[in-house]
Each structure stands twice: as C-alpha cells, then as structure tokens.
Write a protein that holds these residues in place. Structure first.
Motif, PDB file in Angstrom:
ATOM      1  N   GLN A  96      -4.510  -2.480  -6.114  1.00 17.28           N
ATOM      2  CA  GLN A  96      -4.000  -3.689  -5.490  1.00 17.28           C
ATOM      3  C   GLN A  96      -2.761  -3.371  -4.671  1.00 17.28           C
ATOM      4  O   GLN A  96      -2.041  -2.413  -4.941  1.00 17.28           O
ATOM      5  CB  GLN A  96      -3.676  -4.738  -6.561  1.00 17.28           C
ATOM      6  CG  GLN A  96      -4.852  -5.108  -7.446  1.00 17.28           C
ATOM      7  CD  GLN A  96      -5.909  -5.880  -6.684  1.00 17.28           C
ATOM      8  OE1 GLN A  96      -5.602  -6.617  -5.762  1.00 17.28           O
ATOM      9  NE2 GLN A  96      -7.166  -5.698  -7.071  1.00 17.28           N
ATOM     10  N   THR A 153     -10.565  -5.106   2.723  1.00 14.85           N
ATOM     11  CA  THR A 153      -9.435  -5.260   1.805  1.00 14.85           C
ATOM     12  C   THR A 153      -9.751  -4.437   0.571  1.00 14.85           C
ATOM     13  O   THR A 153     -10.919  -4.215   0.248  1.00 14.85           O
ATOM     14  CB  THR A 153      -9.192  -6.729   1.412  1.00 14.85           C
ATOM     15  OG1 THR A 153     -10.397  -7.236   0.812  1.00 14.85           O
ATOM     16  CG2 THR A 153      -8.836  -7.572   2.622  1.00 14.85           C
ATOM     17  N   HIS A 167      -3.512   2.122   2.083  1.00 19.45           N
ATOM     18  CA  HIS A 167      -2.833   2.079   0.785  1.00 19.45           C
ATOM     19  C   HIS A 167      -2.222   3.454   0.527  1.00 19.45           C
ATOM     20  O   HIS A 167      -2.884   4.473   0.696  1.00 19.45           O
ATOM     21  CB  HIS A 167      -3.799   1.718  -0.350  1.00 19.45           C
ATOM     22  CG  HIS A 167      -3.124   1.574  -1.678  1.00 19.45           C
ATOM     23  ND1 HIS A 167      -2.666   0.356  -2.141  1.00 19.45           N
ATOM     24  CD2 HIS A 167      -2.805   2.483  -2.635  1.00 19.45           C
ATOM     25  CE1 HIS A 167      -2.112   0.529  -3.327  1.00 19.45           C
ATOM     26  NE2 HIS A 167      -2.184   1.809  -3.649  1.00 19.45           N
ATOM     27  N   THR A 181      -0.233  -2.587  -1.327  1.00 21.65           N
ATOM     28  CA  THR A 181      -0.192  -1.538  -0.306  1.00 21.65           C
ATOM     29  C   THR A 181       0.340  -0.221  -0.838  1.00 21.65           C
ATOM     30  O   THR A 181       0.202   0.799  -0.174  1.00 21.65           O
ATOM     31  CB  THR A 181       0.691  -1.990   0.875  1.00 21.65           C
ATOM     32  OG1 THR A 181       2.015  -2.258   0.385  1.00 21.65           O
ATOM     33  CG2 THR A 181       0.117  -3.244   1.512  1.00 21.65           C
ATOM     34  N   ALA A 223     -12.847  -0.395  -1.471  1.00 25.80           N
ATOM     35  CA  ALA A 223     -12.584  -1.536  -0.593  1.00 25.80           C
ATOM     36  C   ALA A 223     -13.820  -2.403  -0.455  1.00 25.80           C
ATOM     37  O   ALA A 223     -14.947  -1.944  -0.644  1.00 25.80           O
ATOM     38  CB  ALA A 223     -12.122  -1.049   0.788  1.00 25.80           C
ATOM     39  N   VAL A 249      -7.425  -0.980   6.779  1.00 25.40           N
ATOM     40  CA  VAL A 249      -6.360  -1.289   5.837  1.00 25.40           C
ATOM     41  C   VAL A 249      -5.937   0.012   5.168  1.00 25.40           C
ATOM     42  O   VAL A 249      -6.761   0.917   4.992  1.00 25.40           O
ATOM     43  CB  VAL A 249      -6.825  -2.341   4.806  1.00 25.40           C
ATOM     44  CG1 VAL A 249      -7.940  -1.810   3.947  1.00 25.40           C
ATOM     45  CG2 VAL A 249      -5.659  -2.819   3.957  1.00 25.40           C
ATOM     46  N   GLY A 278     -15.616  -5.464   2.208  1.00 21.90           N
ATOM     47  CA  GLY A 278     -15.649  -5.871   3.597  1.00 21.90           C
ATOM     48  C   GLY A 278     -17.073  -5.899   4.100  1.00 21.90           C
ATOM     49  O   GLY A 278     -17.998  -5.435   3.440  1.00 21.90           O
TER      50      GLY A 278
END
Length: 1205
Positions: A268, A263, A345, A270, A288, A343, A290
């Motif tokens: 912040q 994440t 962005h 998307t 990120a 993920v 994770g």
C-alpha cells in the motif's frame, strides 16, 4: 607449534589455481591421530532450530571424539538435565545422542526447550550449540462462513488465504476441488502472503471452488480452506443479482470494471521498508490492479541490479536477489504500467547481518614450552560481541592459567604446559543470532609419524603437474624433506614446490621424473620416513582426425579417428553426435578406427566427435557432416506396411511361449514397432486383445501367458504412415491349468432383512479362472466375537445369503476363488453388516426456537447409537400447520418433511406461515426406515405482513362516484388493522394526477368514493396492513360515466371484464379503404349532379325524395345496424404493465328515442371533412349490451358509449 598452517604464498600460473584449492582442502583435513591423547571435539550435533515430528521419537544428536573417549551430559533450559530420572529418555552407548521415546507414551510438547550437550574428558570439555527443540505444528483453519463473491467484468479482486500459523510455516498454493492447480498469469497470481490477486476479473474466472491449501511438509499434512465462490457477470446481470441476493451476498466494488490506470494492491501507499539478513534471499513484491492488465518493472534507484544474483518470479511481480549482502541495501522501485498510465512504489531495503566468521578459531597442538594464539574474528550488522569460554565456563570465572592472556578476539598462549590443555569456546553474537566455535589447545610431546600409506604408486601424464603426498604429525611440528632415489640429495624449491602439509609438487613432470621418492619428517623427539613411487606416461594423442564431409541423402559416409597412446594404458574410443550419444540405429557402426553411417538421412547431419579416454587423460576431435539432396529420382510411394507372415510358436512353456514372424514390406517408411494381439478361443472366441508391443527391429517376442487359455496370436506392423492389417492367426496353444492367482473383487456384506447377511462379489471371468471347476469359498464370522469362521463353497453365483444373523452386527467376510487345481491366495477380510431394523427410540428433549415469522430452529437430543439398529442416515422432522377441529374434518392436513443428514442435533425450518400455530415431531432414520416419532411439539410464528387482497371490483359507476368491493387477503399473516386505498386520475394522454390516500377500517369489504370527476378514468392501489407493516397491493382502473343518460342498468354486462384492447377502426386498412370508396362515390355523384344541373335537365321527384330521405325511415339490414366501433388506439394503451380493467364496469343509456346520440348528432358525434357522419348510425332505438372480453382497457371518454353495440 600450530598444526593448522595455511600454505606458503607461491607464484603460480592461472592454470594451477584448481591445484591450490585441492591443497587447501587437504590441509584443512589434517587432524590429530585418534590414538593420541586429545580434548573432545564435537563432530555432529542437531541444528540450532530443531523442529521435530511429534509423531516420532525425538532424537537430539551429539557426537564427539577425543582420547580418552569423552563422557556426555546435557542441560535443558539452562539447568542440568538428569536423564536417569526420566524413563522415556535414553542416551546411545558411546555417544551423547538423546533418544526420547514419545511413541509409547508422553507428548512432544513436554520436551520442548533449549538443550545443550557437553562432551568432557580429562583434557577439557566441548559444548554444542543451544539446540532449540520445538514440535512441528499443522493447525486447522478456523471455521468461517465465506460469502459468495459477485463482481462485474474487469474489477479487481483479492481472495484472502490467511493460513493457520504452523511450525515450520506452511507452503501455500491454490487448487480446485479436483486438486488441480489454478492457472496463474500476469493477470492472476499468488502473493508472498498466500493471497490470490486478480488485476481484473474475466467471465472465465467464474467458479465455485477457489480453495487455498496449506502444506506442512514436516508432518506431511495438507490443510484446506473453505471453497470461495466467484461469479463474474455483466452490468445487467449484476443488477438482477443484487436485487435477488442483497441479503446474503457480498459485493466487491461499487463501479463497473472500466479501463483504468494501475494502482497497487500490495504494498500500500507509495513507500515501504524491507529488512533482510545477509546471505538470505531478498524477496520484494509488487502486485497491481488495472485494466488492461499492468506490467511490472523493477529498478534500483542508486545502482544496478546484480546480474548473476537477480531473478524474477511470479510474472515479474516478485524480485529476488540471492546471497544478499550489505551492498544490496538501497531503494528499489517497482513500476506498474498499462496503456492508461503508470504508478510507482519505492521499497527501502536495509540488509542486516547475523554474525559470520572472518576467522574462526582453529585447534592448536603445542609442545611443552611453545607459544601460540587462538584468533576469533567475526563480523555482522550490528557488530557482534565476542565472548570466550573455557571448557564451557565463561573465561572470567574459569580457573586462572598463567600461560593464557586474552586480548579481545585473541587469546595468546606462552610457555604452555600439559595443564594448559583445554577446550576454548568463542561466542560471537548480536541481535540476529550467534556463532559458537570450539577450538582445543592440546599440549603434547610426540615424535614424528607419517600418515600417508607406504609405497603408493603415482601415475602422471608427461608435462603435467605431479603431487606426491606426505601427511604427517608430530609435536613439536616436524620439518619435512624429500629425497629422490636411495642416495639422492634433498630436493630444493628451484625445481620442486614443497607445501607446508608435506606434499611435494613437480610442476612439469617429465620422463626423467620417474622414480622413488622418500619423505622424511624430523623433530627433536625423533624421525620418520616414507617412500612413494612415480611413473610418467606418454600423453594420448589423435594422429588422424575425422574430416568434414558432404554426402548425398541415402549414401554412406565414414569418419576415421586414429589414436596413439602410452603402451601401458588402455584407451576407450567413444563416438558422439552433437555432444550426445550416437542414435540407437543399426545404420551406425563403429570399428577400431572408423565410424560408418549408411543410408544417410537429413537427421544424420551434425557434428561428430571422436573421444579417446584413459584412466589418466582424454582427448577429442570433431568433424561436421552435411547432408545434401541426391540426384532427383522418382518420388517413392509411402504407405502402411504389409502385414507380417510366417508366424511360428517355439519354446513352449507352461506360462510362456516365443512368437516369431517375418516382416512384410515397409512401403518406403521404416517399421517402428510390431503390435501383438491374442485370442482366447476357449472363453472369448472372436475377440482379440492387446498382448504387447516390440520395436520395429525385432522379429521375435517372448510372451508371458496365463494358465488354461487356448491362445492364438496375430501381429500388426506400424510405421509413420499407419498400421498394417493383422497377419494371419498363428496356430493355437493351450496352456496348462493352474490354481487362480487372484480372488473376486468388490466383496460386500449388506443385510436386506434384520436377520440376514447378503454377501456379494464380482466374479472372475473365464480368463481369470486359470482352470476348470471355478468355485468360490465364502467365509464369515462376527467381527467382535470369538467365533470360528463359517465357510461354504458355491459355484456360478456372485451372491450368498446368510440367514439367522443378529440385527446390524459387523461381520468379517472373505471370498476365495478355487478351481480343480487348487485355491487362490488367501484373501483379505472385508467388513460388512447384517441387516438393519427400524430404530427403537425417538429423539428426546425437542426444543423449538422461533427465529422470525417464517423461520424456526429445532433442537433435539440424539438417540443412543445402539438403538438405531442400522447405519444412521440422519433425523427427519415432520411439521404441519395446526387447524381447528372443524377445518380438520373438512381438509386433509398437509405435513411437510425435512431430513438432516448425519448425526445432527438441530435444523432450520424455512418457509413457515406467519401468525400460525405449528406442530412438529422428530424421528431418527436409518437404512431400513424411520423410528418412532418424538412427542409432538407446538409453536407459534409471529405476525407478518399480509398478502394482497384476494380481489378488487369496481361497481355502480356514476357521474361522480365509484363503489369498490373486495375480498380480504387469502393470507392475512396476522390481525388486519386497516386497508389503505390510494387513487389518482388519468387524463386522455395517460398522465397521472395527484395521488389521494384513504384509510379504511379492517372490517369493511365495500367502499364508495364520492365527489369524483365525471367521465374520468381513475387508477386504484389497494393493500392491507397488520401491526408489522403493509402487504402487497392490488391495482384496478375504472371510469366515471359521462351523464345520467349514458348509463345502463347496473346489472347489464355485470361480471364481464373487458379482456382485450378495443380496436381503433380508424387505423384499420379495410375501414380506410371503405371510407375512400364512399368519398369517391360521393364525388362522382356530385360531378354527375353538377353536369346535369349545368345541362338544365330535370329529374323526377321520386329520385329527389330518395336522395334526401330521412335516415329514420331508411330500411337497414339487421347486420348493418352499425358501421362498427371507432376509437383511437392510442387512447387505450395501458398505463402500466399489470394494470387491470374493472370486471363490473357497465354503462347504460336512457330509453329516450329522441337522443341525438343515436344518430351521431350529439356532443360526441364525429363527421368527415366532407360532412358525412361516421359515428354509430342505426335505425334501432335500443342498444344491445356489448359482449365481454372485447378489450383489456377501458374505452376513452369520447368513445365510452360506442363501446357497446
């Protein structure tokens, strides 16, 4: 005419592009000669955004040229700035540059504002940009209390930096207490905002000094944030830490750090947006978290990333595009991926643009009656507005000029006259910035003049272009013609190229191009000419090139390079290896045409280049050398070198000598260096010190020596294997004495008594004395007085005591070395202090603020520094718990002390006893000791919760009651309001029954519980209460009796606790073996009886009687009165760690001799499977009380009476 003219379009080959660029630069450099009348031109000015150093004088630059020389004026914030009225502001002579002297007085903030310079003469006025002057700022971090951070292994973390806003913005970096950069990686990295991001934390991240630093380059200052403490622990450690530190520790994350998909920590969501200006560096960031650590990828959704302008920083977390333009607008996507997922962005980028020039206006030089144009074209996003000014005034309100017509971004001039001369300003602006350009219109009538020097000699290599300069000026614009020779005709463009700046280009110069060339400039006012000369040289050529060679290791190779050149040029031949310099090795030798390499090694392989250079051209040729293994020979033996020998000292000087030696055998490994050591036989005989090192090719060394030392030298050789043993020592050489060249170090002045000053220093050693008779001149005087220096000369000491000094007065101290030759250089003075005395004054106005029942805050007024009479070390608080006069006589009062360092005026007193009266006083402390105490100040602490009752005993157990006795808490911490008793039964399997609560008045110390179950174990929880709350509890266990027959008198065994667990003999090995033996014996007897009965045999009555005798009349030994205790170990397991056995628990038995219990025939009797009795079996009628400390647990109800033997 227009002076600034771009070259005419010509058809050139690709090889002539650099030449065109050169010509363009020449043309742009043309200017009006300074001896001619011309409007002002701004030549130098401060930047638009001018950030100044507030510690230095402010210099705002404005330089201009013109004829006549221009005068200067300034505006500040749009109004006239009268520098004559400000004594701190001056203007440099012949210049418009302002100097504001803020170093003597004044503040930089006073002169903050927008400045503009105007340079003016009779031909017009030029203006500078708006110069925004702002002082740089490097503010401190706001004070904050940073909590310690405790994380579980694998969790993510962001350490905030939040630097203070400075001008210009600070450069952020993270370091530790040792000023070492904290390591960063794909897992740990610093964001663009300065925060430190952890994708996941590891135990090695634990440290207490994560420090964010802000460097303000303009003021050369660095500000530091408070250190952040981070601890990474396991789940068990985390639980313990939470329990212990819940009140003052900040926790990040509620779940342990398990493997998880990525994440984004930043940005912040998307989607996000980013706006950047054209020409800047576009920086996009995605970080990120994770586990495992995510990897970041970047793509542009509607195109590809520019190849030569795209760079990745911060382990690909930051994408940078340099020289960004409108074409770089679009959607950029960052992707964070690990083994558990990915993920995305999307960052929408919009590129705006401050105004930039398409065509900036250029100066116009026109003759009367001519026409011309000024063009000002700029672009930007949004499209900039174009505005014109003349002589610094908007053209709309400037005086009319009939020769001028404005058409948007163009001013058209027609039939100009001398009065048309002016300076025009073009202003292109939008919301992101502005451009301001000055361009003058100068109306002149001037005959031609040649600006290039006469009779310049040009030398050119044959078959290359030749450029002959003819810079010129005239108004109207002259025409240029070139001639060759004295009577030649004009040169035409069929062979030559005529450039508009007057330069003549010969595209391919030949030998016949040599000669004299004449440049002629003409206009209607006259003619000028100039001669230059051209020589054509033969090119340099390599007629014999080096050739490829293959040689064996250890052999010799030679490369040949023959060069032919013009006779008038002197070439320089240089040999290169792999495009670098030849190794600095004597095996490489170069003569006129050859390079020779002897004793070739594998490292010598490579490409060798011969380069020939002249002042006009250069050529080169290369060849490759390949080294192969030689014919096999016996392997050499490699070893450290043999030591050097034949050491000799020559060229002996006062402070130097030359040492020479003969090297020993290198043992097949070349010597790389020699190490020279010396011995000082006068001061440190037998100890060798390092002197210097020289290369392995040298056999002499010039040594620098110290005075008054008896030197001996030795030499060691070193190769790749190691270092040789030292050589024999050289002859001794004693240098002449000289005055010391240094003074003692570590000079200090500290008093040991109120009236003395002890001066100490680190003395020089014998080597540093430089001569005999080493002494020290000790000098001192009061720092703040006008006294002369007092001096004394001492020897063989490192301390001198000055007596009769005032108390704690600063002194200046010097210690200078001297010997029989003279004095060392004058030493620098250091500051010391005479001795301290006890402080004279007690702190005043002592106040106490009670924070809670265990913590109080004390405040006091500081004492005057003069009364301290020494170095202030801090303040010391004495505090104690006040007692009544009767208790004070019986017990010594215990005073506690807390010391607060430095000049503090408050402190906290922790660990106080609740509901108590305390008394304290404060004293100041210096290096000598404590001063007088302040007046005692008393205060009361409020109530708290009590401690546990001091003791709890269970006495007088009966069938249905138990009596509890206790002592009150040793620390009631207030007024006891009541006791709370909670109890519950425990069955034989240790299961807990219902819990009963009972409130008992505070004045009771004994309580009887009735209506209990017989032969039942109970667990009791007992604690006291005040108005604040409940205190700690004490627990006990006890058992009601079986019946009245089984109770001993209360005093039997009273006060003896069951200290150890009862032993369950049924599980003991010896008991099991004994029972097996008895069973086997009975079985044998039965078999014998059965056999005898079957035989029909008779046996005597006596044997029969003995076999069936009454147990009561069986004699038994005193120590065989019992088979021992038998209990189930499982019945005695403690209910909970910390449970207690009642200390006064006793059980009595009635005196009846007829009780079947004595014989194992009662309700609690136990029998084996064969019917044999295994309970307590004894011939005695009375039972002895059990010894104490046999069991830490109460016996089970079944064995309650078997607990005593």
């Amino acid at each position: 005419m227009q002076l600034k003219i771009m070259p005419k379009k010509k058809h050139f080959s690709a090889g002539r592009v650099p030449l065109i660029l050169f010509l363009c630069q020449m043309i742009s450099a043309l200017d009006v000669p300074l001896d001619l009348v011309q409007p002002p031109t701004i030549t130098q000015q401060s930047p638009k955004d001018y950030i100044i150093d507030p510690r230095e004088n402010i210099v705002i630059q404005c330089e201009a040229k013109g004829k006549p020389p221009p005068s200067f004026s300034w505006t500040r914030n749009g109004t006239h700035f009268d520098i004559d009225k400000d004594p701190l502001v001056t203007m440099k002579p012949g210049s418009g540059t302002l100097v504001i002297n803020i170093m003597s007085e004044g503040k930089a903030e006073t002169y903050e504002g927008v400045y503009q310079c105007t340079a003016r003469n009779e031909r017009g006025a030029a203006i500078s940009n708006n110069i925004v002057v702002r002082p740089s700022r490097s503010p401190l971090w706001t004070k904050e209390r940073l909590e310690s951070i405790i994380l579980h292994n694998g969790q993510s973390l962001v350490l905030p930096c939040r630097p203070p806003i400075g001008l210009p913005p600070a450069i952020i970096f993270w370091m530790d207490n040792s000023f070492q950069r904290l390591p960063q990686s794909e897992r740990v990295s610093q964001g663009l905002n300065g925060d430190l991001y952890f994708s996941n934390v590891l135990p090695e991240d634990t440290r207490e000094d994560y420090i964010c630093y802000a460097r303000f380059n303009h003021t050369q200052t660095i500000q530091q944030k408070q250190p952040i403490s981070l601890k990474v622990i396991s789940v068990d450690e985390l639980n313990d830490t939470i329990a212990a530190n819940l009140s003052d520790t900040e926790f990040y994350g509620a779940k342990p750090g398990k493997e998880r998909p990525p994440t984004f920590l930043t940005p912040q969501g998307t989607e996000s947006r980013k706006e950047e200006l054209r020409g800047n560096v576009l920086s996009l960031e995605c970080i990120a978290e994770g586990l495992p650590t995510p990897i970041i990828y970047w793509i542009k959704e509607d195109g590809t990333l520019p190849v030569n302008r795209t760079f990745y920083q911060n382990f690909k977390k930051t994408l940078q595009i340099t020289q960004v333009s409108e074409a770089d607008s679009g959607n950029y996507q960052c992707i964070a991926k690990n083994t558990l997922g990915a993920v995305h962005h999307t960052i929408s980028v919009t590129v705006k643009a401050a105004p930039y020039w398409i065509s900036a206006p250029q100066n116009l030089v026109l003759s009367p009656g001519e026409n011309g144009t000024l063009i000002c074209r700029a672009n930007g996003n949004p499209k900039p507005r174009i505005g014109w000014l003349t002589n610094g005034v908007p053209v709309e309100i400037a005086p009319d000029d009939p020769s001028r017509k404005i058409d948007g971004d163009t001013i058209i001039f027609s039939n100009v006259q001398e009065r048309s001369s002016a300076v025009y300003q073009c202003n292109a602006s939008n919301e992101y910035g502005y451009l301001l350009a000055n361009a003058f219109v100068n109306v002149l009538a001037e005959p031609p003049r040649i600006l290039t020097s006469a009779n310049i000699l040009y030398q050119v290599i044959a078959n290359r272009p030749a450029l002959l300069d003819c810079a010129f000026f005239g108004s109207p614009l002259p025409t240029i013609e070139w001639f060759k020779g004295t009577k030649g005709s004009a040169l035409h463009e069929d062979i030559y190229v005529l450039h508009d700046n007057g330069t003549l280009e010969i595209p391919v110069a030949q030998k016949d191009s040599t000669g004299t060339y004449t440049c002629v400039a003409r206009n209607k006012l006259g003619m000028a000419k100039n001669e230059v000369h051209l020589e054509i040289k033969d090119p340099t050529r390599i007629i014999k090139q080096p050739e490829y060679a293959v040689v064996q290791r250890g052999s010799k190779v030679s490369f040949e390079c023959k060069v032919k050149h013009d006779d008038t040029l002197i070439p320089t031949i240089m040999w290169l290896k792999d495009n670098g310099e030849l190794p600095n090795d004597e095996r490489f030798s170069v003569d006129k045409d050859h390079l020779v390499v002897t004793d070739v090694s594998d490292d010598d392989g490579g490409m060798y280049t011969c380069a020939a250079n002249t002042t006009l051209d250069s050529v080169s040729a290369s060849a490759v050398l390949r080294v192969v293994a030689p014919t096999p020979t016996p392997a050499p033996i490699y070893d450290v070198p043999n030591p050097p020998f034949d050491l000799e000292l020559t060229n002996q000087l006062d402070k130097g000598v030359q040492l020479s030696w003969t090297p020993g055998d290198d043992n097949n490994s070349p010597i790389t260096k020699f190490i020279i050591e010396y011995e000082d036989a006068m001061h440190e005989a037998g100890i060798w010190h390092h002197q210097t090192e020289v290369s392995g090719t040298q056999t002499t060394a010039q040594l620098t020596l110290s005075p008054y030392v008896n030197y001996s030298f030795r030499v060691m050789a070193e190769n790749s294997i190691g270092r040789s043993v030292p050589s024999e020592a050289s002859e001794q050489y004693l240098t002449k004495a000289a005055e010391p060249d240094q003074n003692p170090t570590a000079v200090e002045g500290l008093g040991t008594e109120p009236d003395n000053l002890v001066i100490t220093w680190k003395p020089l050693n014998g080597f540093e004395s430089n001569g005999p008779g080493l002494q020290y001149k000790v000098s001192w005087r009061q720092k703040d007085g006008d006294d002369e220096w007092t001096s004394v000369v001492v020897a063989n000491v490192s301390k001198y005591i000055v007596s009769g000094t005032p108390t704690f007065v600063p002194y200046l101290i010097k210690v200078q070395a001297l010997n029989d030759v003279g004095f060392a250089p004058e030493p620098a003075a250091v500051m010391g202090h005479s001795g301290e005395d006890l402080p004279m004054v007690a702190p005043g106005n002592v106040r106490v603020n009670v924070v809670n029942s265990t913590l109080a805050e004390v405040h006091w007024d500081p004492v005057p520094l003069k009364s301290v009479r020494g170095h202030l070390q801090g303040y010391r608080i004495y505090y104690w718990k006040a007692q009544s006069s009767s208790k004070r006589n019986r017990r010594h009062i215990e005073k506690k002390i807390l010391t607060f360092q430095g000049n503090k005026t408050h402190g906290m007193l922790p660990g106080l006893q609740p509901y108590s009266h305390y008394v304290l006083n404060v004293r100041v402390v210096n290096g000598k000791g404590e001063g007088p105490a302040s007046t005692d100040r008393g205060f009361h602490t409020p109530e708290g919760v009590p401690s546990a009752p001091s003791s709890l005993k269970i006495v007088n157990p009966t069938l249905d009651s138990l009596t509890l006795e206790w002592d009150p808490p040793s620390h009631p911490n207030g007024v006891l309001t009541e006791y709370t008793l909670r109890y519950q039964p425990i069955n034989s399997t240790h299961e807990l029954g219902p819990l009963v609560d009972l409130k008992i008045p505070a004045n009771k110390t004994r309580w009887t519980l009735n209506h209990l179950n017989f032969s039942t174990r109970y667990k009791f929880y007992f604690y006291a209460q005040t108005s604040v709350g409940s205190g700690s509890q004490i627990t006990e266990e006890a058992i009601t009796t079986v019946d009245e027959a089984g109770i001993l008198p209360p005093d039997v065994g009273a006060g003896k606790a069951m200290a150890s667990r009862q032993v369950d003999i049924a599980t003991q090995g010896w008991f099991i073996g004994l029972m097996c033996a008895v069973a086997l014996l009975i079985l044998i007897l039965l078999i014998v009886c059965f056999i005898r009965r079957n035989k029909g045999g008779k046996y005597p009555v006596k044997e029969k009687e003995d076999a069936h005798a009454d147990p009561e009349i069986q004699p038994m030994k005193e120590d065989d009165g019992t088979f021992g205790e038998y209990s189930d170990a499982e019945d005695h397991k403690p209910l909970k760690k910390g449970s207690r056995t009642p200390s006064d628990r006793t059980v009595k038995k009635e005196d009846s001799d007829d009780s079947l219990v004595d014989y194992g025939e009662g309700v609690n009797g136990q029998f084996n499977e064969d019917g044999s009795f295994i309970g307590q079996y004894s011939g005695k009628k009375e039972k002895e009380p059990a010894e104490g400390n046999e069991s830490s647990e109460a016996p089970s109800p079944v064995n309650a009476m078997n607990s005593f033997v």
